[in-house]
Design a protein around this motif. Structure first.
Motif, PDB file in Angstrom:
ATOM      1  N   LEU A 159      14.581 -72.133  -6.118  1.00  0.00           N
ATOM      2  CA  LEU A 159      13.494 -73.304  -7.218  1.00  0.00           C
ATOM      3  C   LEU A 159      14.093 -74.271  -7.236  1.00  0.00           C
ATOM      4  O   LEU A 159      13.465 -74.764  -8.033  1.00  0.00           O
ATOM      5  CB  LEU A 159      11.791 -72.236  -7.022  1.00  0.00           C
ATOM      6  N   ARG A 194      16.891 -85.370  -2.966  1.00  0.00           N
ATOM      7  CA  ARG A 194      18.435 -84.654  -3.296  1.00  0.00           C
ATOM      8  C   ARG A 194      19.417 -84.278  -2.444  1.00  0.00           C
ATOM      9  O   ARG A 194      20.409 -84.627  -2.654  1.00  0.00           O
ATOM     10  CB  ARG A 194      18.210 -83.609  -4.490  1.00  0.00           C
ATOM     11  N   PHE A 195      19.049 -84.679  -1.358  1.00  0.00           N
ATOM     12  CA  PHE A 195      20.918 -84.370  -0.577  1.00  0.00           C
ATOM     13  C   PHE A 195      21.125 -85.982   0.142  1.00  0.00           C
ATOM     14  O   PHE A 195      21.556 -86.000   0.969  1.00  0.00           O
ATOM     15  CB  PHE A 195      20.432 -84.057   0.640  1.00  0.00           C
ATOM     16  N   THR A 234       3.056 -77.780   8.450  1.00  0.00           N
ATOM     17  CA  THR A 234       4.256 -77.191   8.267  1.00  0.00           C
ATOM     18  C   THR A 234       5.057 -76.961   9.528  1.00  0.00           C
ATOM     19  O   THR A 234       6.125 -75.943   8.928  1.00  0.00           O
ATOM     20  CB  THR A 234       3.280 -75.651   7.546  1.00  0.00           C
ATOM     21  N   LEU A 235       4.694 -76.585  11.012  1.00  0.00           N
ATOM     22  CA  LEU A 235       5.312 -76.069  11.642  1.00  0.00           C
ATOM     23  C   LEU A 235       6.717 -77.215  11.705  1.00  0.00           C
ATOM     24  O   LEU A 235       7.998 -76.454  12.127  1.00  0.00           O
ATOM     25  CB  LEU A 235       4.040 -75.979  12.556  1.00  0.00           C
ATOM     26  N   LEU A 265      19.987 -73.882   4.475  1.00  0.00           N
ATOM     27  CA  LEU A 265      19.937 -75.400   4.086  1.00  0.00           C
ATOM     28  C   LEU A 265      20.978 -76.074   4.015  1.00  0.00           C
ATOM     29  O   LEU A 265      21.698 -77.192   4.568  1.00  0.00           O
ATOM     30  CB  LEU A 265      18.980 -75.862   3.208  1.00  0.00           C
ATOM     31  N   LEU A 267      13.017 -82.771  -1.091  1.00  0.00           N
ATOM     32  CA  LEU A 267      14.617 -82.481  -0.925  1.00  0.00           C
ATOM     33  C   LEU A 267      15.320 -83.403  -0.286  1.00  0.00           C
ATOM     34  O   LEU A 267      16.322 -83.896  -0.674  1.00  0.00           O
ATOM     35  CB  LEU A 267      14.484 -81.122   0.532  1.00  0.00           C
ATOM     36  N   LEU A 311       8.989 -76.923   9.671  1.00  0.00           N
ATOM     37  CA  LEU A 311      10.271 -76.303   9.798  1.00  0.00           C
ATOM     38  C   LEU A 311      11.002 -76.159  10.962  1.00  0.00           C
ATOM     39  O   LEU A 311      11.914 -75.705  11.045  1.00  0.00           O
ATOM     40  CB  LEU A 311       9.422 -74.677   9.583  1.00  0.00           C
ATOM     41  N   GLU A 331      13.901 -78.305  10.314  1.00  0.00           N
ATOM     42  CA  GLU A 331      14.751 -77.241   9.776  1.00  0.00           C
ATOM     43  C   GLU A 331      14.863 -77.791   8.491  1.00  0.00           C
ATOM     44  O   GLU A 331      16.747 -78.328   8.280  1.00  0.00           O
ATOM     45  CB  GLU A 331      15.880 -77.191  10.352  1.00  0.00           C
ATOM     46  N   HIS A 332      14.849 -78.731   7.782  1.00  0.00           N
ATOM     47  CA  HIS A 332      14.905 -79.635   6.509  1.00  0.00           C
ATOM     48  C   HIS A 332      14.413 -79.068   5.352  1.00  0.00           C
ATOM     49  O   HIS A 332      14.418 -79.112   3.734  1.00  0.00           O
ATOM     50  CB  HIS A 332      14.256 -80.929   6.472  1.00  0.00           C
ATOM     51  N   GLY A 333      13.457 -77.972   5.386  1.00  0.00           N
ATOM     52  CA  GLY A 333      13.354 -76.821   4.213  1.00  0.00           C
ATOM     53  C   GLY A 333      12.000 -78.035   3.829  1.00  0.00           C
ATOM     54  O   GLY A 333      11.270 -78.509   4.473  1.00  0.00           O
ATOM     55  N   ASN A 334      11.259 -76.982   2.888  1.00  0.00           N
ATOM     56  CA  ASN A 334      10.262 -77.571   2.463  1.00  0.00           C
ATOM     57  C   ASN A 334       9.704 -77.609   0.859  1.00  0.00           C
ATOM     58  O   ASN A 334       9.309 -76.516   0.394  1.00  0.00           O
ATOM     59  CB  ASN A 334       8.817 -76.791   3.061  1.00  0.00           C
ATOM     60  N   LEU A 335      10.044 -78.164   0.478  1.00  0.00           N
ATOM     61  CA  LEU A 335      10.477 -77.630  -1.214  1.00  0.00           C
ATOM     62  C   LEU A 335       8.879 -77.422  -1.819  1.00  0.00           C
ATOM     63  O   LEU A 335       8.661 -77.484  -2.427  1.00  0.00           O
ATOM     64  CB  LEU A 335      11.259 -78.885  -2.256  1.00  0.00           C
ATOM     65  N   PHE A 345       5.924 -77.492  -0.198  1.00  0.00           N
ATOM     66  CA  PHE A 345       5.193 -75.482  -0.319  1.00  0.00           C
ATOM     67  C   PHE A 345       5.725 -74.436  -0.589  1.00  0.00           C
ATOM     68  O   PHE A 345       5.107 -73.961  -1.240  1.00  0.00           O
ATOM     69  CB  PHE A 345       5.494 -75.273   1.859  1.00  0.00           C
ATOM     70  N   ASP A 346       7.135 -74.660  -1.162  1.00  0.00           N
ATOM     71  CA  ASP A 346       8.039 -73.464  -1.987  1.00  0.00           C
ATOM     72  C   ASP A 346       7.243 -73.390  -3.221  1.00  0.00           C
ATOM     73  O   ASP A 346       7.084 -71.969  -3.887  1.00  0.00           O
ATOM     74  CB  ASP A 346       8.930 -73.818  -2.201  1.00  0.00           C
ATOM     75  N   ARG A 347       7.312 -74.565  -4.035  1.00  0.00           N
ATOM     76  CA  ARG A 347       6.695 -75.284  -4.992  1.00  0.00           C
ATOM     77  C   ARG A 347       5.414 -74.059  -4.945  1.00  0.00           C
ATOM     78  O   ARG A 347       4.472 -73.884  -6.134  1.00  0.00           O
ATOM     79  CB  ARG A 347       6.926 -76.733  -5.441  1.00  0.00           C
ATOM     80  N   LEU A 387      -2.118 -71.066   7.788  1.00  0.00           N
ATOM     81  CA  LEU A 387      -2.687 -71.767   8.035  1.00  0.00           C
ATOM     82  C   LEU A 387      -4.144 -73.015   8.550  1.00  0.00           C
ATOM     83  O   LEU A 387      -4.690 -71.876   9.294  1.00  0.00           O
ATOM     84  CB  LEU A 387      -1.787 -72.643   9.816  1.00  0.00           C
TER      85      LEU A 387
END
Lengths: 358, 358
Positions: free
Chosen positions: B91, A303-304, A87-88, B300, A300, A91, A94-98, A100-102, A122
């Motif tokens: 999301l 998609r990017f 997780t760290l 992002l 992510l 973070l 800096e690419h985000g963590n879809l 984790f969010d989901r 954690l």
DNA sequence: GTGAAAGCGCTAACAT
DNA sequence: ATGTTAGCGCTTTCAC
């Protein structure tokens, strides 16, 4: 009838009056036990009493105190444990963590639905502070994700604490606790087959780290699809990565440096697949014209990526939701299913194409 | 000495023995009050007792139960409230939510540092279930982010419940509660000035929605930079957006359709700036050669943009961490600072360049 | 400096 | 079907 003093009507600390179960009982003219029965939907309450109590509850805007309930019985808390290092680093990248969010949203919404609350913490591999967290929080259940869900140290601590847990995408090699997963082997097989259907014969594979159950399962799916199509797999077509972008770069270099080189590469997660696309660009190999690339996870990066990655979508939100559901149900009935398989989905995007005719 | 029965040594429910304060007291041969004193670092305990107690705590692996503490005094819970609509749409957009990840991690780590736990929940504008959450959870503090941090309904409910709150990036127009922020006006001014330094004179601005305090502040910074440089701002150079990508497309179209058109555009957040870059590409306007674009937030979208966006980085993690710190300190001492300003940083990337000489 | 006793707001076991 | 009585594990008076 309550004889107990109540805080209702006077200030409690800095805050204003807050109704307690005693206030409700007093207002409805019943005992607190009856109120408790109604709150917990227990049987043996006459409809008449029920309505009177519900009235009082509404009138006083009463909501049972989680701490009190926790002390007396269930804490109504669900704990999600996520890998600290992973997780760290996500973070920091800096690419985000879809993922984790989901995960969190799925779990949170299901909790809310049942009057539970979600706490995310954690865990480090040693699970240092886990014992402390468990004994001070006493959650009714714990949701585990890879790689923690396969960490025996963690599972042991949970067992020892008597805390039920649900493992998301667990390794298939041991069936401890509740489990929520997709059929990774079949998904891997299917996405490999889609490559074969496009005419690809030399298909490289980038494996994940050994300590992820998913690594072996995905590789098995790849191998099975190849053999089902009567295709030989040369040992040098399989490269070992560790699910990071960096390892993907190395593996891509190894795979793309061969002659003849693969016309398609299946990286067992999206970050590594993204790396393949980058490396290919660096080498002047056009994706998807000269090289098809597929990943896994629908992160992510998929998609990017340019072009966006063909990949397998795991329904993380739903899996988390299901995990919480199992945990909550498990507390109420011991006979609940202890494993749930959810559907995955192939997502076809721009990184795959018919093999070029050269 | 404890005469109270203790669960130590026998099974409590499904779980194994868990030490309580009584066990610690018994083992150390003191009263539970002395143990409590040591746990809470209260004065009036002899060093000798302290050590004996600490020994017993370690030996029994004792950790105070959060629910019990919550019932008797502080809950040790911090609640982070995030806007439901915003979070869900993030999301769904599948673009990740770096802000959310950073926020949560910053808050979580600070909580852990102090033996607190973090609970994240969604709030809808009406704050429907907030009263319930507050009275059932009784958190020691609440962290608020935009736009909720400026929602008077929410603040009122919190005040009524007597729950302290910390607002992150609050509107400057009312100073309720603890506040953590960067100097948005100065940041906006500085990034505008950086455009002016590159030779730009016709600089368009895309504003955010009215209900965000930040919108007005960022616009003020833009205007001030322009006027400080002696540059006139034509009304048609300012377009109103709502912080979404879609609104950015519309604003970009309006701005780029003018003759002469702006040579630079400052979108007041990254999503809208990304939209400007997209629209420019569609119109065949090269970024940064023919158009410089800057955003705000360092989300992002700023990193995945091609070219990557020049923007202002808000230290979200640190702001969240600070917010939690203020809340926890507030519980211990009422004289703590009630506002904290943190440093921002200009991040210069590829979307800005010297104005072209045509 | 130390401790006994009384809650905090609930649920559970046991009456009635 | 309903109520009474103990705790759950802490913190907080208030004695000593």
């Amino acid at each position: 009838m309550s004889r107990r003093p109540t805080s209702f009507g006077k200030l409690a600390g800095a805050g204003p009056p807050v109704a307690t179960i005693y206030d409700v009982a007093a207002r409805a003219g019943v005992s607190i036990k009856s109120v408790s029965r109604v709150l917990n939907k227990e049987p043996h309450v006459s409809e008449k009493l029920r309505l009177k109590i519900l009235d009082a509850v509404a009138a006083l805007d009463f909501h049972p105190n989680v701490s009190a309930r926790g002390l007396a019985g269930k804490s109504r808390l669900v704990l999600v444990l996520v890998d600290a290092e992973l997780t760290l680093s996500h973070l920091r990248s800096e690419h985000g963590n879809l993922y984790f969010d989901r995960l969190q949203l799925g779990a949170m919404l299901k909790c809310r639905e049942h009057g539970y609350h979600l706490i995310v913490e954690l865990v480090a591999p040693g699970a240092d502070k886990l014992g402390e967290t468990l004994s001070s929080l006493r959650p009714d259940g714990v949701v585990l994700t890879p790689p923690s869900c396969d960490d025996v140290t963690i599972l042991d601590k949970l067992d020892r604490a008597g805390t039920p847990y649900a493992r998301i995408s667990p390794s298939r090699f041991f069936e401890r606790g509740l489990r929520v997963f997709i059929d990774e082997a079949q998904a891997a097989q299917e996405i490999t087959a889609s490559l074969i259907d496009l005419g690809h014969r030399r298909i490289g594979f980038i494996a994940g780290p050994k300590d992820y159950g998913a690594s072996q399962t995905r590789q098995a799916g790849y191998l099975q699809a190849m053999s089902a199509a009567g295709l030989e797999v040369k040992p040098e077509w399989i490269s070992l990565g560790d699910f990071t972008f960096e390892s993907g770069i190395d593996s891509a270099a190894a795979l793309l440096g061969q002659t003849p080189r693969p016309t398609a590469i299946f990286a067992s997660n999206d970050d590594m697949a993204l790396a393949v696309v980058h490396k290919a660009a660096e080498l002047g190999i056009k994706v998807p014209d000269a090289l098809s690339v597929v990943g896994f996870d629908d992160a992510l990066s998929a998609r990017f990526c340019l072009p966006p990655l063909t990949t397998v979508r795991q329904p993380i939100s739903e899996m988390a939701s299901k995990a919480v559901e199992l945990l909550i149900a498990g507390g109420e009935a011991k006979d609940c299913t202890d494993a749930a398989q959810l559907p995955y989905r192939l997502v076809i995007r721009g990184s795959t194409a018919m093999v070029s005719s050269d």
